[in-house]
Design a protein around this motif. Structure first.
Motif, short mmCIF file in Angstrom:
data_model
loop_
_atom_site.label_atom_id
_atom_site.label_comp_id
_atom_site.label_asym_id
_atom_site.label_seq_id
_atom_site.Cartn_x
_atom_site.Cartn_y
_atom_site.Cartn_z
N GLN A 224 0.82 -1.21 0.00
CA GLN A 224 0.00 0.00 0.00
C GLN A 224 0.85 1.26 0.00
O GLN A 224 0.31 2.37 0.07
N GLY A 225 2.16 1.13 -0.10
CA GLY A 225 3.02 2.30 -0.15
C GLY A 225 3.31 2.84 1.22
O GLY A 225 2.45 3.38 1.88
N GLU A 226 4.52 2.65 1.70
CA GLU A 226 4.88 3.17 3.01
C GLU A 226 5.13 4.67 2.91
O GLU A 226 5.63 5.15 1.91
N ARG A 227 4.80 5.37 3.98
CA ARG A 227 5.17 6.79 4.03
C ARG A 227 6.67 6.86 4.27
O ARG A 227 7.20 6.19 5.16
N ARG A 228 7.36 7.63 3.46
CA ARG A 228 8.83 7.59 3.44
C ARG A 228 9.49 8.87 3.86
O ARG A 228 10.71 9.00 3.75
N GLY A 229 8.71 9.85 4.31
CA GLY A 229 9.36 11.12 4.62
C GLY A 229 10.10 11.62 3.39
O GLY A 229 9.56 11.64 2.29
N ASN A 230 11.36 12.00 3.58
CA ASN A 230 12.17 12.44 2.44
C ASN A 230 13.12 11.37 1.94
O ASN A 230 14.00 11.66 1.13
N GLN A 231 12.97 10.13 2.41
CA GLN A 231 13.87 9.07 1.95
C GLN A 231 13.37 8.48 0.63
O GLN A 231 12.17 8.35 0.41
N ARG A 232 14.33 8.14 -0.22
CA ARG A 232 13.99 7.45 -1.46
C ARG A 232 15.03 6.36 -1.69
O ARG A 232 16.24 6.58 -1.49
N ALA A 233 14.53 5.22 -2.13
CA ALA A 233 15.41 4.06 -2.29
C ALA A 233 16.57 4.37 -3.23
O ALA A 233 16.39 5.03 -4.25
N GLY A 234 17.75 3.91 -2.85
CA GLY A 234 18.90 4.04 -3.74
C GLY A 234 19.63 5.36 -3.62
O GLY A 234 20.66 5.56 -4.28
N MET A 235 19.12 6.29 -2.81
CA MET A 235 19.79 7.59 -2.69
C MET A 235 20.06 7.89 -1.22
O MET A 235 19.14 8.06 -0.43
N VAL A 236 21.34 7.92 -0.86
CA VAL A 236 21.77 8.28 0.50
C VAL A 236 23.05 9.11 0.40
O VAL A 236 24.00 8.67 -0.25
N PRO A 237 23.09 10.29 0.95
CA PRO A 237 21.99 10.97 1.63
C PRO A 237 20.94 11.49 0.66
O PRO A 237 21.21 11.72 -0.51
N PRO B 332 -8.10 7.31 1.40
CA PRO B 332 -7.98 5.88 1.07
C PRO B 332 -6.58 5.44 0.66
O PRO B 332 -5.81 6.21 0.09
N SER B 333 -6.30 4.19 0.96
CA SER B 333 -5.08 3.53 0.49
C SER B 333 -5.28 3.16 -0.99
O SER B 333 -6.40 3.22 -1.50
N PRO B 334 -4.20 2.74 -1.68
CA PRO B 334 -4.37 2.33 -3.07
C PRO B 334 -5.45 1.27 -3.25
O PRO B 334 -6.29 1.37 -4.16
N SER B 335 -5.47 0.25 -2.39
CA SER B 335 -6.49 -0.80 -2.56
C SER B 335 -7.89 -0.25 -2.36
O SER B 335 -8.84 -0.69 -3.02
N GLU B 336 -8.02 0.71 -1.45
CA GLU B 336 -9.34 1.32 -1.23
C GLU B 336 -9.74 2.19 -2.42
O GLU B 336 -10.92 2.24 -2.78
N VAL B 337 -8.78 2.88 -3.02
CA VAL B 337 -9.10 3.66 -4.23
C VAL B 337 -9.58 2.71 -5.33
O VAL B 337 -10.58 2.97 -6.02
N LEU B 338 -8.88 1.58 -5.46
CA LEU B 338 -9.23 0.62 -6.51
C LEU B 338 -10.64 0.05 -6.32
O LEU B 338 -11.26 -0.40 -7.28
N ALA B 339 -11.12 0.06 -5.09
CA ALA B 339 -12.44 -0.50 -4.80
C ALA B 339 -13.51 0.57 -4.64
O ALA B 339 -14.65 0.27 -4.30
N SER B 340 -13.16 1.84 -4.91
CA SER B 340 -14.09 2.94 -4.65
C SER B 340 -15.33 2.86 -5.56
O SER B 340 -15.21 2.70 -6.78
N PRO B 341 -16.53 3.00 -4.97
CA PRO B 341 -17.75 2.96 -5.79
C PRO B 341 -17.88 4.14 -6.74
O PRO B 341 -18.59 4.03 -7.74
N GLN B 342 -17.21 5.25 -6.46
CA GLN B 342 -17.33 6.41 -7.35
C GLN B 342 -16.64 6.14 -8.69
O GLN B 342 -17.21 6.35 -9.75
#
Lengths: 411, 395
Positions: A224-237, B332-342
């Motif tokens: 579902q996509g983690e919240r990452r702040g300002n971090q991005r994979a492969g780039m440090v700093p 919504p999370s991505p899965s919730e967007v994918l299931a949205s009735p709108q």
């Protein structure tokens, strides 16, 4: 000089930011944009409730920015007379832009079929929050609800923290930019077909097209996509570091091992430079807290603008997190002619941001500030519909238009 | 994706797409150029992606991939971002490929570049040469800071573009300035790039000539913010953000999060109703819009909303609030967007049966056109799939 949209007339019923961002682009590139506000319902983007004291509605920086170059028409579409005049204007226009919830144009008796009957070449663009159909069609939305419901906001924030908003009403401008795509594509197509079009732009749908990677990752892997702040994979700093002066931040992004070597040289940190373990991305990721601490210690000693210039001279992607005062003092933006000085009654002369894109041979022309409320009522109705002074006075007597706003009916 | 079939696509496909007959060469690798090309392709342009393994496109390099195994042709993002385009392998560093590019550009309508032809001072010369060889060509250059000027040669990433344009001007309490969690700014820059191309096509109808056009990310991204430079010029407020509390906040609720946005008096009275606090509608302080704009009163309302909403269910409260015309919103999370009735109710998604990836739900069109300005959906190409058709030679 030729302008791309010369000869194109736009009836602009939009308010707040999304629709005005669209019509601003059209006005900048030569369209005659006529912004229509009812005497009893001004654009909410003019500011807070009331707003009639001391012409406060003429002074709001946000409204003045988005509405430069437009003409101002005072007209009440709820009155039969105002509606009839509007339909006569439609016959003289190319585009009608609105960003109401879908029920509003119908309630005026100005649905697409009515507008098309008045002008079969008319391009009508409707920017609603959720679209003209579907179970949520009548739900109300502004920038932040669209950022939330579209799925964008879910991803903003720091690891382990709640979802956050970007912090500016950017999604309004995203929708407005896409609305400009719609209008220009419809005009292009009209050259071939001779027909107008009705664009139903759901702001959440426009925004959700930006989420390809996130939506597909959820489908392929359930992530579902983690919240990452300002971090991005492969780039440090990769992030922002406090710098001078107090309250300023310096952004640095190291893309690869070459950037890292260059960064170490600028920092003059031989311990870092000589550490073989840090010469690979994987090694820097494993020790990212140590790396960040070293960069932060250096940044804290340096002015943000000067530090960014030094890093860039060494090839390292960096910039101060520019404040408005930095942007207004930025050589790049002034040398490119981005900021435009406009003098405006009630507020005086100020710099405004320029066009969103550049066309070298047919550039944007931004010479007129935002109109005063109703400034061009007589001009527009006289020039386009042939109304004479007696008729214009009659409109004002009956409250169909006004010189100054009338008491507002919706706050 | 040869053999991919569209399961369902309710968006009307027109008989005459808006950009039918327009040929676009896409030399870009980043999100702005890729998204610009996607819009032009969906509008009916023949978008030919000129790509090389040395400069992989973000759509092919970023995945997600099946089993997380990187493979440019099996990237799911490629299915979305490069739908409707054609692919020809072309390496601008290779002299014979450069000659091919010149021949293609001599007959094209539009060329979109985000740095393949060199860093700004060099690129500018190359653009001018291409324009000289084809006076109807529209070159669109996407760059961080433009093609000339003190920062033209600066290197950037998405983070640096955001910092340089003012997106990181202010921070939420207790946090550093944060970049958005999605590349939304770069996508929107792609929309603006499409605007520039469409404006130039219209100008060409008037003048007969193409021209050089640009999206400069510093300017474009600054234009997306809520007018901070004008606010500073007129009021002296040097940077701000909104969205961390009343009147615009995201709050934890019983089963997720809810956004609450209070812009008008009607929103406020609706909120009182929604909270089961009709007594607050006429509260001597809270009911005043002027008072609510003060930090102390905003903080008081923020706490009221936070404490009330903590026990409320997300979806039910969203619908109850909206019935009262209060802009309450789910997050919504991505899965919730994918299931949205709108989205479902508007038949918005592109449901595709992909031979490599299985059933995929791709984002639909960014807007609808009653008269059919869009081209029918076509799947994204495998690498170099269209070499023969485009170049007329056997690879």
């Amino acid at each position: 000089m030729t302008q791309p949209l010369e000869g194109i007339r736009v009836l602009d019923l939009t308010a707040w930011q999304a629709g005005p961002a669209l019509t601003m682009i059209l006005a900048d590139f030569g369209a005659d944009v006529i912004k229509i506000e009812a005497p009893t319902r001004l654009d909410g983007w003019r500011g807070g409730a009331g707003m009639t004291t001391d012409h406060a509605y003429e002074k709001h920086p946000l409204w003045l920015t988005m509405n430069r170059g437009k003409r101002g028409l005072s007209l009440d579409l709820k009155s039969a007379e105002g509606r009839d005049l509007f339909l006569r204007l439609v016959a003289e226009a190319d585009v009608v832009a609105e960003n109401y919830t879908p029920r509003v144009m119908e309630s005026f008796g100005l649905g697409y079929d009515v507008l098309r009957a008045a002008n079969e070449r008319i391009v009508v663009v409707a920017l609603s929050g959720f679209g003209a159909t579907g179970p949520w069609r009548d739900y109300s939305a502004f920038a932040f609800p669209t950022e939330e419901v579209s799925g964008l906001a879910f991803h903003n924030g720091v690891p382990g923290g709640p979802p956050m908003l970007v912090g500016h009403s950017v999604t309004d401008v995203f929708a407005g930019a896409m609305g400009a795509v719609a209008v220009l594509a419809a005009l292009e197509r009209r050259e071939v077909t001779g027909r107008g079009d009705h664009v139903d732009l759901s702001q959440i749908e426009t925004l959700t097209t930006f989420l390809g990677r996130e939506l597909l990752d959820a489908q392929l892997h359930g992530r579902q996509g983690e919240r990452r702040g300002n971090q991005r994979a492969g780039m440090v700093p990769h992030g922002v570091f406090p710098c001078r002066p107090d309250g300023a931040w310096l952004a640095i992004a190291v893309r690869d091992d070459a950037d890292w070597a260059a960064l170490c040289a600028v920092l003059g940190d031989e311990a870092l430079a000589g550490d073989d373990a840090l010469r690979t991305t994987a090694g820097r990721e494993a020790q990212h807290e140590r790396v960040d601490a070293a960069v932060a210690a250096w940044a804290a000693q340096h002015d943000g603008l000067a530090a960014a210039a030094r890093l860039q001279a060494a090839g390292v992607p960096a910039s101060k997190a520019m404040k408005p005062s930095d942007l207004l003092a930025d050589d790049q933006l002034w040398e490119s002619g981005f900021f435009v000085l406009l003098d405006r009654e009630f507020v005086g002369a100020h710099p405004y941001p320029g066009p969103v894109v550049r066309l070298h041979d047919t550039p944007a022309v931004i010479e007129r500030a935002a109109p005063r409320y109703g400034e061009h009522t007589d001009e527009v109705l006289g020039e386009l519909l042939g109304l004479d002074a007696t008729e214009l006075d009659g409109l004002r007597r009956r409250g169909v238009s006004s010189v100054e706003p009338l008491p507002q009916d919706w706050r | 994706m040869p053999g991919g079939t569209i399961v369902r696509h309710d968006s009307p496909g027109g008989s005459s797409a808006a950009l039918a007959g327009v040929t676009v060469l896409e030399l870009t690798t980043g999100v702005p150029g890729g998204y610009c090309g996607l819009l032009l392709a969906r509008l009916g342009a023949d978008v030919i992606k000129l790509e090389s393994l040395r400069r992989p496109d973000v759509g092919r390099s970023d995945g997600p991939f099946p089993d997380d195994v990187p493979d440019g042709d099996r990237s799911a993002l490629h299915r979305h971002l490069n739908a409707g385009k054609r692919s020809v392998a072309l390496d601008v560093e290779d002299p014979s490929d450069r000659a091919l590019l010149d021949r293609l550009a001599a007959r094209a309508d539009v060329l979109v570049d985000d740095g393949a032809l060199g860093t700004p001072p060099v690129a500018l010369g190359r653009y001018r040469a291409l324009l000289a060889a084809n006076e109807r060509l529209i070159v669109h250059a996407i760059s961080p800071f433009g093609l000339e000027g003190p920062k033209a040669a600066w290197a950037t990433t998405e983070l640096i573009d955001l910092a340089a344009s003012g997106w990181l001007q202010a921070a939420a309490p207790g946090l550093p300035p944060l970049m958005p969690g999605t590349p939304c700014a770069h996508h929107a820059a792609g929309s603006l790039a499409a605007v520039a191309v469409l404006l130039a096509l219209r100008a060409r109808r008037l003048t007969g000539s193409g021209q050089l056009t640009e999206t400069r990310l510093d300017e474009a991204l600054l234009s997306m913010l809520t007018c901070p430079t004008t606010v500073y010029a007129m009021t002296g407020v040097d940077g701000y953000r909104t969205g961390d509390g009343y009147p615009y906040g995201i709050y934890a609720c019983a089963d997720g999060h809810l956004g609450v946005s209070i812009l008008t008096q009607a929103h406020y009275t609706g909120l009182c109703e929604l909270m089961g606090r009709p007594d607050l509608k006429d509260h001597p302080v809270l009911s005043s819009g002027v008072q609510r704009a003060t930090p102390a009163v905003a903080a008081e309302l923020h706490a009221l909303i936070r404490d009330w909403i903590a026990g409320q269910p997300a979806h039910e409260t969203f619908h109850r609030g909206q019935a009262l015309r209060v802009p309450v919103a789910i997050v919504p999370s991505p899965s919730e967007v994918l299931a949205s009735p709108q989205y479902e109710g508007r038949g918005w998604w592109l449901d595709v049966d992909d031979p490599d990836l299985g059933p995929l739900r791709l984002p639909g069109l960014p807007f609808r056109s009653a008269d059919g300005m869009w081209a029918p959906f076509r799947v994204a190409p495998t690498f170099d799939a269209d070499r023969t058709a485009v170049l007329g030679v056997t690879p």
